[in-house]
Write an enzyme that holds these catalytic residues in place. Structure first.
Site, PDB file in Angstrom:
ATOM      1  N   HIS A 345      11.693  23.524  41.149  1.00 10.05           N
ATOM      2  CA  HIS A 345      12.720  24.493  41.539  1.00 10.05           C
ATOM      3  C   HIS A 345      13.108  25.428  40.398  1.00 10.05           C
ATOM      4  CE1 HIS A 345      13.047  20.665  43.749  1.00 10.05           C
ATOM      5  NE2 HIS A 345      12.988  21.487  44.795  1.00 10.05           N
ATOM      6  N   CYS A 346      12.152  25.740  39.527  1.00 11.46           N
ATOM      7  CA  CYS A 346      12.377  26.668  38.397  1.00 11.46           C
ATOM      8  C   CYS A 346      13.497  26.203  37.485  1.00 11.46           C
ATOM      9  CB  CYS A 346      12.689  28.093  38.886  1.00 11.46           C
ATOM     10  SG  CYS A 346      11.485  28.782  39.988  1.00 11.46           S
TER      11      CYS A 346
END
Ligand SMILES: Cc1ncc(COP(=O)(O)O)c(C=O)c1O
Length: 389
Positions: A345-346
């Site tokens: 999720h970055c």
């Protein structure tokens, strides 16, 4: 080739981008595209003026949503990432000190690390506990008169936890630092008043909780902050001058804007204002509570983020010990028609805090359209998969 998705999808990926958009958003975009998609601020003909009004209307809607007194202090950006880059790169000088948290999205971390390498900006990361909270006394200790900027998210895109922005703003003010808040996960779900909270810059997406289309977002910039623009070029104003205009919002909006998208964003903001941001936030919170209660009974499942009953945005992330998150998300999609997101999720440092660095996690995220039945379908599917592996 016709690759439209015909089967109904249970869409639980609102933290990435909201879907579906309200009908009024589609209509506003279609009207803009058909009737008034001339170039705003570039020409005096009727259609260009009408396009300019679209921008102004959306700016006014956003100002009233975020407690901004002057709509010109909001600059449109293509997404939160562009807004964060403008805020971060626009206010830092070589050798400045920045404090951030270990829970930030790469859209904060990467520009900061770029500034560290290129301009010797000193960056400190406040640690985050498993529930997604920071220790304010640690933040206070890291800040000094050298600190130019504190940048943090309002809500974590992995854990859904919510940071105490007002207290963080007080710490920023006590050392004379600016506060830049990443509202990617809070805009449209948590009421935000920049003046009441003491926020100097607010980076927000148009395409998530504000229900606008992709390619929209913006940055609120306090009138007392003279940010250096990141992009230079045509603004349709002061064309005889070689320098970028000093007048806002033109200073930060070089190039033709996304008029059609901004028309849709205005309709999205009107839609959520009609319902009420607190009402939307509460609906999402109730769904997370239901999901947590139900998922915690699944054998081998570990939930991430705040405990049951604690405040959070509409995100419930989890791991199953028996199956890799990507494989689980794949099966949810292909076998059950449920769209969630797996991986990092970055936000790799947030996974460090959550002890999921090796595995990543599955993230389900809810919107105002999400129903209890949708959450039930997720829980049933996860339970079924858990018992089959
Ligand atoms: C906390 C956070 N910050 C920044 C971003 C980047 O947003 P955008 O895709 O609008 O650039 C996201 C996207 O998910 C996010 O969750």
């Amino acid at each position: 080739m016709n690759d439209t998705i015909h089967q109904p999808v249970i869409y639980l990926d609102h933290a990435a981008t909201s879907f579906p958009k309200p009908e009024s958003v589609l209509q506003a975009m279609q009207h803009s595209m058909r009737e008034e998609a001339a170039n705003p601020g570039r020409g005096g003909h009727k259609m260009a003026i009408a396009a300019g009004r679209v921008l102004m209307r959306t700016r006014l809607e956003l100002s009233s949503l975020f407690g901004v007194s002057n709509p010109s202090d909001i600059a449109f950006m293509p997404n939160t990432t562009a807004a964060l880059n403008q805020g971060i790169q626009g206010c830092l000088q070589p050798g400045d000190h920045v404090v951030t948290t270990m829970m930030e999205h790469n859209s904060v971390r990467r520009p900061l690390e770029y500034m560290r390498k290129k301009y010797q900006v000193d960056v400190d990361y406040v640690t985050v506990d498993e529930a997604g909270q920071i220790d304010l006394s640690e933040l206070r200790k890291l800040c000094s008169r050298k600190t130019r900027l504190i940048v943090c998210n309002h809500s974590s895109n992995l854990l859904g936890s919510i940071l105490p922005i007002q207290e963080i703003a007080e710490i920023a003010q006590s050392v004379g630092a600016w506060l830049l808040v990443d509202a990617a996960q809070s805009a449209g779900s948590i009421p935000v008043d920049v003046k009441a909270l003491g926020i100097d810059m607010l980076a927000f997406p148009g395409h998530k909780g504000l229900l606008g289309p992709q390619g929209t977002g913006g940055l609120y910039i306090s009138p007392s902050l003279d940010l250096e623009p990141l992009i230079y070029g045509g603004t349709g104003s002061q064309s005889e001058e070689v320098d970028q205009p000093s007048v806002r919002p033109d200073r930060y909006e070089a190039g033709t804007p996304n008029t059609v998208g901004i028309a849709g964003l205005g309709a999205g903001v009107r839609y959520i204002k009609d319902i009420g941001v607190s009402v939307i936030g509460h609906h999402e919170w109730l769904l997370t509570q239901y999901a947590i209660e139900q998922l915690s009974a699944v054998r081998g499942l570990r939930l991430l983020g705040p405990q049951l009953g604690e405040p959070r945005t509409g995100i419930v992330s989890f791991i199953l010990e028996s199956i890799d998150p990507s494989a689980l998300a794949f099966r949810l999609d292909r076998e059950y028609g449920i769209a969630v997101r797996a991986g990092y999720h970055c936000t790799p440092l947030a996974h460090q805090s959550a002890n999921t660095t090796l595995s990543g996690a599955v993230r389900s995220s809810f919107g105002y359209d999400t129903t209890k039945k949708d959450v039930e379908a997720l829980v049933d599917a996860v339970r079924h998969i858990a018992s089959s592996v």
